[in-house]
Design an enzyme around this catalytic site. Sequence first.
Site, mmCIF file in Angstrom:
data_model
loop_
_atom_site.group_PDB
_atom_site.id
_atom_site.type_symbol
_atom_site.label_atom_id
_atom_site.label_comp_id
_atom_site.label_asym_id
_atom_site.label_seq_id
_atom_site.Cartn_x
_atom_site.Cartn_y
_atom_site.Cartn_z
ATOM 1 N N LYS A 66 -1.278 5.824 -1.442
ATOM 2 C CA LYS A 66 -1.498 5.193 -2.749
ATOM 3 C C LYS A 66 -0.289 5.275 -3.673
ATOM 4 C CE LYS A 66 -4.364 3.211 -2.991
ATOM 5 N NZ LYS A 66 -4.406 1.856 -2.324
ATOM 6 N N GLY A 68 2.078 2.933 -3.108
ATOM 7 C CA GLY A 68 2.566 1.564 -3.040
ATOM 8 C C GLY A 68 3.095 1.162 -1.676
ATOM 9 N N ASN A 70 1.607 -0.218 0.901
ATOM 10 C CA ASN A 70 1.171 -1.540 1.358
ATOM 11 C C ASN A 70 2.005 -2.634 0.709
ATOM 12 O OD1 ASN A 70 -1.468 -1.436 3.094
ATOM 13 N ND2 ASN A 70 -1.693 0.161 1.542
ATOM 14 N N HIS A 130 2.832 7.911 6.253
ATOM 15 C CA HIS A 130 2.527 8.776 5.111
ATOM 16 C C HIS A 130 2.953 10.221 5.375
ATOM 17 C CE1 HIS A 130 0.308 5.573 3.296
ATOM 18 N NE2 HIS A 130 -0.721 5.624 4.119
ATOM 19 N N ARG A 152 5.764 7.847 -6.416
ATOM 20 C CA ARG A 152 5.025 7.339 -7.576
ATOM 21 C C ARG A 152 4.579 8.532 -8.403
ATOM 22 N NH1 ARG A 152 -0.514 3.581 -7.287
ATOM 23 N NH2 ARG A 152 -0.406 2.766 -9.430
ATOM 24 N N TYR A 214 7.916 3.622 -7.351
ATOM 25 C CA TYR A 214 6.973 2.535 -7.637
ATOM 26 C C TYR A 214 7.242 1.982 -9.029
ATOM 27 C CZ TYR A 214 2.345 0.387 -8.438
ATOM 28 O OH TYR A 214 1.314 -0.480 -8.723
ATOM 29 N N SER A 248 6.170 -11.379 -3.562
ATOM 30 C CA SER A 248 5.754 -9.975 -3.511
ATOM 31 C C SER A 248 5.137 -9.471 -4.811
ATOM 32 C CB SER A 248 6.966 -9.092 -3.157
ATOM 33 O OG SER A 248 7.551 -9.512 -1.948
ATOM 34 N N GLY A 272 -2.732 -2.230 -9.671
ATOM 35 C CA GLY A 272 -1.284 -2.329 -9.561
ATOM 36 C C GLY A 272 -0.551 -2.142 -10.873
#
Length: 321
Positions: A66, A68, A70, A130, A152, A214, A248, A272
């Site tokens: 989580k 970012g 993806n 990860h 992040r 991020y 993107s 996001g």
Amino acid sequence: MSKNRQHAAEFLDKALADGVNMREEEMHFSYNGVLYPTVVCNPDTFKALESFEARKDDVILVGYPKTGTNWLDHILSTLESTAAKYTEEELKQQVAIGKELAMAQRLEFGDPEIYERMKKFPYRRILITHLHPQALPTSIFKKKAKVLVLIRNPKDTAVSYFHFSNGMTCLPTSTWDQFFTKFMTGKVGWGSYFDHVAEWDKYINDENIMAISYEELKEDLNLGLKKIAKFFDFFLTEEEIQNVAEKSSFKAMKEKSSETHGSAGDIFFRRGTIGDWRSLFSEAQNQEMDRRFEERLAGTKLGAKIKYDIYCKVRGDKQPS
């Protein structure tokens, strides 16, 4: 592989279906003291990963869940294919090969035979993980493959992970207070956020490793894309960089999320934004996170890159979004 979006969507749909009837205690297993989700990982795969043979031209993205990954997976795939100038036929071949080999979209996902199948992939491989550095195969470092480390801020990471866990049938559900305790103690999939960042910080001076946040990508995506392209030797024009940036955006990816991530699309691409932590953190939780960051990451290079004082301190002014 990230180029095979249809296979990724099918993989995630199966994970959601498999998780429906699972008991909470079955949803994670422990490997070397770290928890991993049962529906996508297994101990035999981790053992097989130890002998995985990296290639020098592998494009490797590392990020705690989580943060970012993806989003950046899509960016890397688009940058690489744009720079490589693949023909339509070559792109079709990549999709066909990826599906035939049934390669999962994370390095540690899938069955133990996945690494043998990866050897057969004839194009440049984009590998997403990860994992912290000690859990990765040593061949990545011996071959001097380039690794992009995505970070992040921990408050937004925790909130995003909370919503993600409650949305995925294959992960335990909990209240925010319960999840916060799990997050702070590392009792979530892939373990402690703080351990992850602290361990990768030890490698940050390696010329083959680059970090990006991020937050800096959200603030200036074009500049971030140029940094990434330079690091991986992707040669793109200004127009091509702009085109990748437009493809993107969070809005563009959310609109296509059902194609790329199946029925889990809305779970993966929820908001996001930066500063969503303000919606859930209590004063006591803010103070606990501030103390932990100061103890574990303040003074490190990755800690400085997070810009904690800007993105995670309680102020009266509005946080950037």
